[in-house]
Design a protein around this motif. Structure first.
Motif, PDB file in Angstrom:
ATOM      1  N   VAL A  59       0.644   5.238  -2.712  1.00  0.00           N
ATOM      2  CA  VAL A  59       0.709   7.246  -2.440  1.00  0.00           C
ATOM      3  C   VAL A  59       1.099   8.285  -2.839  1.00  0.00           C
ATOM      4  O   VAL A  59       2.154   7.947  -3.696  1.00  0.00           O
ATOM      5  N   SER A  60       0.804   9.139  -2.830  1.00  0.00           N
ATOM      6  CA  SER A  60       0.875  10.244  -3.597  1.00  0.00           C
ATOM      7  C   SER A  60       1.099  11.724  -2.803  1.00  0.00           C
ATOM      8  O   SER A  60       1.953  12.275  -3.179  1.00  0.00           O
ATOM      9  N   SER A  71       0.703  -1.044  -0.020  1.00  0.00           N
ATOM     10  CA  SER A  71       0.212  -0.663  -0.138  1.00  0.00           C
ATOM     11  C   SER A  71       0.578   1.116   0.398  1.00  0.00           C
ATOM     12  O   SER A  71       0.646   2.053  -0.435  1.00  0.00           O
ATOM     13  N   SER A  72       2.128   1.377   0.792  1.00  0.00           N
ATOM     14  CA  SER A  72       2.906   2.403   1.251  1.00  0.00           C
ATOM     15  C   SER A  72       3.540   2.690  -0.117  1.00  0.00           C
ATOM     16  O   SER A  72       3.832   3.823  -1.211  1.00  0.00           O
ATOM     17  N   THR A  74       0.260   3.626   6.474  1.00  0.00           N
ATOM     18  CA  THR A  74       0.293   2.263   5.299  1.00  0.00           C
ATOM     19  C   THR A  74       2.248   1.265   5.815  1.00  0.00           C
ATOM     20  O   THR A  74       2.513   0.315   6.305  1.00  0.00           O
ATOM     21  N   PRO A  88       0.289   9.472   4.363  1.00  0.00           N
ATOM     22  CA  PRO A  88      -0.260   8.357   4.747  1.00  0.00           C
ATOM     23  C   PRO A  88       0.497   7.320   4.494  1.00  0.00           C
ATOM     24  O   PRO A  88       0.484   6.009   4.944  1.00  0.00           O
TER      25      PRO A  88
END
Length: 514
Positions: free
Chosen positions: A159-160, A155-156, A168, A164
């Motif tokens: 990210v943008s 999930s990491s 994550t 986040p």
């Protein structure tokens, strides 16, 4: 309590007809196997608390090899991948480059929280992980933890922004790593006893190998494919960690498995549900009644307030003090290499040190680490600093490699999971607090000198506290032995008096009949 030798035959016959899984004849009742009343209950509880084991429970004999060697390699991969990924500064630099902005002067502070949160969560979650390990076993806990870590790391990579990553990477991935890491320390004691020090040295050396080699790989990946694809490549490491967790097969003694198909010797069953014992409580705070462990749980965190300061701030100090030197990263490489050597060397030495006297090796390690921290500001030559780092790394390996063997000595195999978990949880506090305090001193005073001098004091104090553990442990053992020995003697005298009374009555009745 142990029955006397004059126990009537009828009683012996009754004990021999016990159902499967009950305590063998002549053994003290297992915890939870049946009620005990009076002084016997108090004595049994005291023996269990002080010596950290089940009362009367026959300890399982580790196989000292076999499948255990594969378990050792799996645990080694776990240590290397967990700390190699989380403690790697290359990812920190890549995050700054990816998310950084010239207009944001606090970007370094924001990015530093990702790695800091990750390392803190790994240790902070260990007390909770120890409960899951006691309930579900090492294998299930490690496999689920690796799966959660895989999800968090993957999930990491999507990210943008930096925020986040706090969730994550700093929480989900770190919690998964914690659930995978703590069982790797516990499972080794199920398979090894005589070689436990050496095996722990080999396993913890895995993190040193990863610390040395992984930065080179990550530097190539981040420069060629960027941060996000690098994180996806690292997911392969975590997936291997997921597979490694399946090797943590529970160890069972077939001599006690009355419902098993094989008898004699030890058996390793892939589908065995047997564990040492289910936990009496979710959080077994009774282990803190073991005075030697309580002292250990205080001394180790106390020493760690200054322990990690050189590892966090050393590179920045080198850049400020030795600006003209090239290849400044060699100081970290020296620490990593000698740390690996120290883990193997002192892990093997610990196998020859009896009982809780292993704690003196940790005292020695804290002594040298504290002195070397104070020596850093005194090094006016870069070669002298390298020598200091080599010694520091050697005794860093000594401290880490014998953590699990000491825990087994203090509380026994039954409670070692939560004992290690509580200790690692306590360690998260100084790991998080110590380095920022050193950074604050640097900002206020304009130099790292005072920070390194003060960083050497806590390891010395913590080592002095640990010196009391062997004395406390031996004193408690003598008290327990004296108490249980006296109770056995009283019971034997009571049985003899009972037999004498019975003989007198029998003689009187015989005389009357005659």
């Amino acid at each position: 309590m142990v029955p006397s030798q004059e126990e009537p035959a009828a009683a012996r016959g009754t004990s021999e007809a016990q159902p499967p899984g009950s305590a063998p004849p002549g053994a003290a009742p297992l915890p939870g196997a049946g009620p005990l009343d009076g002084p016997e209950a108090a004595a049994a509880e005291k023996v269990e608390v002080e010596l950290g084991g089940s009362v009367g429970a026959e300890p399982l004999e580790p196989p000292e090899g076999g499948w255990g060697w594969l378990v050792m390699l799996a645990a080694m991969w776990c240590n290397g991948s967990v700390f190699g990924i989380n403690a790697c500064g290359v990812l920190f630099v890549s995050m700054l480059k990816t998310f950084g902005s010239k207009d944001d002067d606090k970007m370094v502070f924001k990015t530093a929280w990702v790695s800091s949160l990750s390392m803190g969560m790994i240790f902070f979650c260990c007390p909770i992980v120890s409960v899951f390990t006691d309930i579900f076993g090492c294998r299930k806990t490690a496999v689920v933890g690796a799966a959660v870590g895989f999800v968090g790391l993957l999930s990491s990579s999507f990210v943008s922004s930096i925020e986040p990553l706090y969730l994550t990477y700093g929480i989900i991935f770190a919690c998964g790593c914690s659930f995978a890491y703590q069982p790797s320390l516990v499972i080794l004691g199920h398979y090894f006893k005589k070689r436990l020090g050496l095996v722990n040295g080999i396993v913890t050396a895995g993190s040193s190998i990863f610390t040395i080699l992984l930065p080179f790989l990550l530097r190539v990946l981040t420069d060629s494919v960027g941060l996000f694809h690098t994180l996806r490549v690292l997911c392969i490491f975590v997936f291997v960690l997921f597979l490694a967790g399946f090797t943590y097969r529970p160890f069972a003694s077939s001599a006690k498995d009355k419902d098993g198909t094989t008898k004699g010797g030890n058996r390793l069953s892939l589908f065995s549900r047997r564990k040492f014992s289910p936990p009496k409580k979710i959080f077994n705070f009774a282990i803190f009644k073991v005075t030697a462990y309580a002292v250990w749980a205080v001394g180790i965190p106390l020493a760690l307030f200054g322990y990690f300061v050189p590892y966090v701030h050393l590179m920045k100090y080198v850049n400020e003090r030795f600006q003209d030197e090239k290849n400044k990263e060699v100081v970290l490489m020296c620490i990593g290499i000698t740390s690996g050597v120290g883990r193997l060397l002192f892990g093997r030495i610990a196998d020859y040190v009896p009982g809780v006297k292993k704690i003196y090796l940790q005292v020695l390690s804290f002594l040298f680490i504290g002195l070397m921290s104070m020596m850093i500001p005194l090094c006016s030559v870069f070669g002298g600093l390298i020598a200091v780092c080599l010694i520091m790394g050697l005794f860093d390996g000594c401290f880490i490699s014998i953590m699990a063997p000491i825990a087994f000595e203090l509380v026994g195999a039954q409670d070692v999971s939560q004992a290690i978990g509580f200790l690692l949880g306590f360690m998260s506090i100084p790991m998080t607090v110590g380095p920022p305090i050193a950074g604050l001193l640097r900002d206020k005073l304009g130099s790292y000198d005072v920070a390194f001098y003060l960083a050497g004091i806590p390891p010395l104090i913590g080592g002095a506290v640990l010196c009391f553990i062997p004395w406390v442990h031996s004193k408690k053992q003598r008290e327990v032995t004296k108490t249980t020995g006296g109770e056995k003697m009283e019971k034997m005298l009571a049985n003899q008096n009972s037999l004498s009374s019975s003989s007198a009555i029998f003689k009187k009745e015989s005389d009357s009949v005659i």
